[in-house]
Design a protein around this motif. Structure first.
Motif, PDB file in Angstrom:
ATOM      1  N   GLU A   1       1.562  -6.697  -9.838  1.00  0.00           N
ATOM      2  CA  GLU A   1       0.210  -6.574 -10.402  1.00  0.00           C
ATOM      3  C   GLU A   1      -0.784  -7.446  -9.641  1.00  0.00           C
ATOM      4  O   GLU A   1      -1.887  -6.999  -9.300  1.00  0.00           O
ATOM      5  CB  GLU A   1       0.208  -6.968 -11.882  1.00  0.00           C
ATOM      6  CG  GLU A   1       0.891  -5.996 -12.791  1.00  0.00           C
ATOM      7  CD  GLU A   1       1.030  -6.501 -14.220  1.00  0.00           C
ATOM      8  OE1 GLU A   1       1.510  -5.702 -15.056  1.00  0.00           O
ATOM      9  OE2 GLU A   1       0.680  -7.665 -14.518  1.00  0.00           O
ATOM     10  N   VAL A   2      -0.385  -8.681  -9.382  1.00  0.00           N
ATOM     11  CA  VAL A   2      -1.261  -9.606  -8.671  1.00  0.00           C
ATOM     12  C   VAL A   2      -1.521  -9.098  -7.247  1.00  0.00           C
ATOM     13  O   VAL A   2      -2.655  -9.162  -6.756  1.00  0.00           O
ATOM     14  CB  VAL A   2      -0.668 -11.038  -8.675  1.00  0.00           C
ATOM     15  CG1 VAL A   2      -1.401 -11.958  -7.717  1.00  0.00           C
ATOM     16  CG2 VAL A   2      -0.696 -11.613 -10.087  1.00  0.00           C
TER      17      VAL A   2
ATOM     18  N   THR B   1      -1.590  -5.983  -6.251  1.00  0.00           N
ATOM     19  CA  THR B   1      -2.525  -4.859  -6.376  1.00  0.00           C
ATOM     20  C   THR B   1      -3.950  -5.364  -6.602  1.00  0.00           C
ATOM     21  O   THR B   1      -4.902  -4.856  -5.997  1.00  0.00           O
ATOM     22  CB  THR B   1      -2.090  -3.935  -7.531  1.00  0.00           C
ATOM     23  OG1 THR B   1      -0.780  -3.422  -7.236  1.00  0.00           O
ATOM     24  CG2 THR B   1      -3.051  -2.786  -7.725  1.00  0.00           C
ATOM     25  N   GLU B   2      -4.105  -6.361  -7.458  1.00  0.00           N
ATOM     26  CA  GLU B   2      -5.429  -6.934  -7.730  1.00  0.00           C
ATOM     27  C   GLU B   2      -6.021  -7.560  -6.474  1.00  0.00           C
ATOM     28  O   GLU B   2      -7.204  -7.374  -6.174  1.00  0.00           O
ATOM     29  CB  GLU B   2      -5.323  -7.986  -8.839  1.00  0.00           C
ATOM     30  CG  GLU B   2      -4.975  -7.416 -10.198  1.00  0.00           C
ATOM     31  CD  GLU B   2      -4.588  -8.492 -11.210  1.00  0.00           C
ATOM     32  OE1 GLU B   2      -4.715  -9.698 -10.911  1.00  0.00           O
ATOM     33  OE2 GLU B   2      -4.134  -8.109 -12.308  1.00  0.00           O
TER      34      GLU B   2
ATOM     35  N   GLU C   1      -9.431  -6.577  -3.890  1.00  0.00           N
ATOM     36  CA  GLU C   1     -10.501  -7.526  -3.568  1.00  0.00           C
ATOM     37  C   GLU C   1     -10.787  -7.636  -2.076  1.00  0.00           C
ATOM     38  O   GLU C   1     -11.823  -8.180  -1.693  1.00  0.00           O
ATOM     39  CB  GLU C   1     -10.117  -8.936  -4.050  1.00  0.00           C
ATOM     40  CG  GLU C   1     -10.217  -9.155  -5.521  1.00  0.00           C
ATOM     41  CD  GLU C   1      -9.918 -10.609  -5.861  1.00  0.00           C
ATOM     42  OE1 GLU C   1     -10.502 -11.514  -5.228  1.00  0.00           O
ATOM     43  OE2 GLU C   1      -9.098 -10.823  -6.757  1.00  0.00           O
TER      44      GLU C   1
ATOM     45  N   ARG D   1      -5.233 -15.955  -8.387  1.00  0.00           N
ATOM     46  CA  ARG D   1      -4.809 -14.991  -9.414  1.00  0.00           C
ATOM     47  C   ARG D   1      -3.654 -15.537 -10.242  1.00  0.00           C
ATOM     48  O   ARG D   1      -3.636 -15.406 -11.467  1.00  0.00           O
ATOM     49  CB  ARG D   1      -4.400 -13.665  -8.772  1.00  0.00           C
ATOM     50  CG  ARG D   1      -5.534 -12.859  -8.233  1.00  0.00           C
ATOM     51  CD  ARG D   1      -6.264 -12.217  -9.370  1.00  0.00           C
ATOM     52  NE  ARG D   1      -7.347 -11.400  -8.873  1.00  0.00           N
ATOM     53  CZ  ARG D   1      -8.036 -10.606  -9.625  1.00  0.00           C
ATOM     54  NH1 ARG D   1      -7.769 -10.484 -10.893  1.00  0.00           N
ATOM     55  NH2 ARG D   1      -9.037  -9.925  -9.124  1.00  0.00           N
TER      56      ARG D   1
END
Length: 160
Positions: free
Chosen positions: A13-14, A16-17, A21, A113
């Motif tokens: 998840e991190v 992908t985030e 960015e 993150r």
């Protein structure tokens, strides 16, 4: 103890985030895969010669702290790598510095993150806290040809 599958989901998840960015000129450094391994030796096999940036983490070692039957915690010793397979003669000194600089920016985004998740109590949906701050090192030809950065930190959780 933090569940390994939860850690893999969190790191995915991190990643992908962080990829979302990245600016257009940094997209070349987007994280292509998240790899988890029980040992660094096994990590070498999983990395192989895969192209692009990998976010690889070692399953944490864990130390229990038990005061009594109602007061206990565990320190999860985390270690992850943000690395890319690089031929040592591929870059000039300036290009090598540019590569490390881009990997450093990517690693910084990942740390922010992760820190936000830890401070917001949203780390693997468990009661956790940052027990030891991030320690970051540059890596050269790690695992037989991978350059980038490694980050270690400790997470305290309240499950055995």
């Amino acid at each position: 103890m933090i569940e390994i599958k939860s850690l893999k989901i969190l790191f995915s998840e991190v990643a992908t985030e962080v990829n979302a960015e990245l600016s257009a000129d940094s997209k070349r450094f987007s994280i292509q895969r998240v790899i988890v391994s029980p040992t660094e030796k096994h990590l070498v096999k999983k990395l192989g010669d895969k192209p692009g940036v990998s976010l690889a983490f070692k399953m944490p070692s864990i130390d229990s702290v038990i005061m009594d039957s109602d007061n206990y915690s565990e320190d999860n010793k985390m270690l992850f790598y943000v690395i890319e397979k690089i031929d040592p003669g591929q870059f000039t000194d300036e290009q090598e510095l540019d590569h490390y600089n881009a990997m450093q920016r990517l690693t910084s985004l990942l740390k922010m993150r992760l820190m936000n998740r830890l401070m917001g109590r949203d780390f693997c949906n468990e009661d956790t806290e940052l027990a030891k701050a991030f320690h970051t090192e540059f890596e050269f030809q790690e695992f037989g040809g991978w350059n980038g950065l490694s980050v270690s930190f400790d997470i305290k959780d309240f499950n055995l």
